[in-house]
Design an enzyme around this catalytic site. Structure first.
Site, PDB file in Angstrom:
ATOM      1  N   ALA A 150       1.154  -1.184   0.000  1.00 41.41           N
ATOM      2  CA  ALA A 150      -0.356  -0.173  -0.210  1.00 41.41           C
ATOM      3  C   ALA A 150       1.370   1.353   0.050  1.00 41.41           C
ATOM      4  O   ALA A 150       0.512   2.456  -0.672  1.00 41.41           O
ATOM      5  CB  ALA A 150      -0.888  -0.537   1.172  1.00 41.41           C
ATOM      6  N   TYR A 151       1.915   1.060   1.127  1.00 41.51           N
ATOM      7  CA  TYR A 151       2.169   2.417   0.960  1.00 41.51           C
ATOM      8  C   TYR A 151       3.310   2.288  -0.351  1.00 41.51           C
ATOM      9  O   TYR A 151       3.922   3.748  -0.866  1.00 41.51           O
ATOM     10  CB  TYR A 151       3.980   1.574   1.953  1.00 41.51           C
ATOM     11  CG  TYR A 151       5.019   3.670   1.608  1.00 41.51           C
ATOM     12  CD1 TYR A 151       3.953   4.579   2.629  1.00 41.51           C
ATOM     13  CD2 TYR A 151       6.128   3.138   1.908  1.00 41.51           C
ATOM     14  CE1 TYR A 151       5.346   5.292   3.040  1.00 41.51           C
ATOM     15  CE2 TYR A 151       7.288   3.635   1.658  1.00 41.51           C
ATOM     16  CZ  TYR A 151       6.991   5.394   2.231  1.00 41.51           C
ATOM     17  OH  TYR A 151       7.794   5.876   3.198  1.00 41.51           O
ATOM     18  N   SER A 152       4.177   1.379  -1.316  1.00 35.10           N
ATOM     19  CA  SER A 152       4.390   1.904  -2.152  1.00 35.10           C
ATOM     20  C   SER A 152       3.782   1.951  -3.752  1.00 35.10           C
ATOM     21  O   SER A 152       4.559   2.649  -4.326  1.00 35.10           O
ATOM     22  CB  SER A 152       5.036   0.535  -2.923  1.00 35.10           C
ATOM     23  OG  SER A 152       5.994  -0.384  -1.938  1.00 35.10           O
ATOM     24  N   SER A 154       1.258   3.911  -3.180  1.00 32.90           N
ATOM     25  CA  SER A 154       0.899   5.625  -2.834  1.00 32.90           C
ATOM     26  C   SER A 154       2.396   6.260  -3.137  1.00 32.90           C
ATOM     27  O   SER A 154       2.043   7.550  -4.380  1.00 32.90           O
ATOM     28  CB  SER A 154       0.289   5.519  -1.294  1.00 32.90           C
ATOM     29  OG  SER A 154       1.572   5.385  -0.344  1.00 32.90           O
TER      30      SER A 154
END
Length: 258
Positions: A150-152, A154
């Protein structure tokens, strides 16, 4: 970027790399404002660095961004450097039932918030000379993390929009910069047994890149990630994610032992 005489706003500036960047900007002769959601955190930062200006604002919310815009317009009309540093990070299995809410939250904070804040502050920025917008992403824009997908996602999306924004703002003479950090010794990487760059060294390298006029400032091990993404993407992806999986298992075992 000129080395001094700037008025700088750093989101998420109360801790970690945001605070380190705030300190180096101040030391070089710039006026610096930091913002964050928690007053106690900002107060602690100001206690350490008294010349900092602080504004309590949650940039992930529409209300927070509007309040920040009003504060900047009223008290810091010479703002010419915006550093979008605020972000959230988590390690979550894609098939976890909580994954979708986490994905939505990270897209809101890491992608929507910085772009919405740019729109809010554009009337101030475009009035000032040497205006610069800085978006902080991550080495995961080159090789995505399976455990932090999810971080990657975004941050990779933020990179894409940053490139589009750079092209669109050429005629306005507003410079758009992407800073791509490596793993830095902050709360985000606490407990990881990997080589971590200090926040201070990261800030020095980021500042040098800004002064030297770089539009894409790739720092430390992120340079290797960029190279591998070009010459051996499958190998790079497998190697990094295998290492991260092993690291996570070791951390889980250590937590059980405690």
């Amino acid at each position: 970027m000129k080395q001094n005489g700037n008025t700088v706003l750093i989101t998420g500036g109360g801790t970690g790399i945001g605070l380190a960047m705030a300190e180096i900007f101040l030391n070089k002769g710039n006026e610096v404002i930091i913002c964050g959601r928690t007053k106690a955190t900002l107060d602690k930062a100001q206690e350490k660095i008294p010349l900092l200006h602080t504004i309590v604002a949650d940039v992930s919310s529409k209300e927070g961004r509007k309040a920040l815009k009003t504060e900047i317009a009223n008290h810091f009309p010479k703002l010419n450097v915006l550093v979008n540093n605020a972000g959230i990070y988590s390690i979550t299995d894609i098939m976890d039932p909580k994954y979708i809410p986490i994905l939505e939250s990270q897209l809101t904070t890491n992608l929507v918030a910085p772009m919405a804040l740019i729109q809010e502050l554009m009337p101030v920025l475009e009035k000032n000379v040497d205006a610069i917008i800085v978006n902080v992403t991550t080495g995961y824009v080159f090789i995505p993390s399976a455990q932090s997908s999810a971080y990657s996602a975004s941050k990779t999306a933020l990179r894409a929009i940053t490139q589009g924004l750079r092209f669109n703002l050429q005629k306005k003479s507003i410079r758009v910069v992407e800073i791509i950090p490596p793993a830095v010794d902050t709360q985000m990487n606490k407990g990881k047994k990997i080589s971590l760059m200090t926040s201070e060294l990261f800030a020095q390298k980021a500042f040098k890149g800004l002064v030297n006029g770089q539009d894409e400032i790739v720092i430390g091990m992120s340079k290797l990630g960029k190279l591998l993404s070009r010459i051996a993407p499958k190998f790079g992806f497998k190697k990094m994610n295998t290492d991260e999986e092993k690291q996570r298992m070791e951390m889980d075992l250590a937590a059980i032992d405690l």
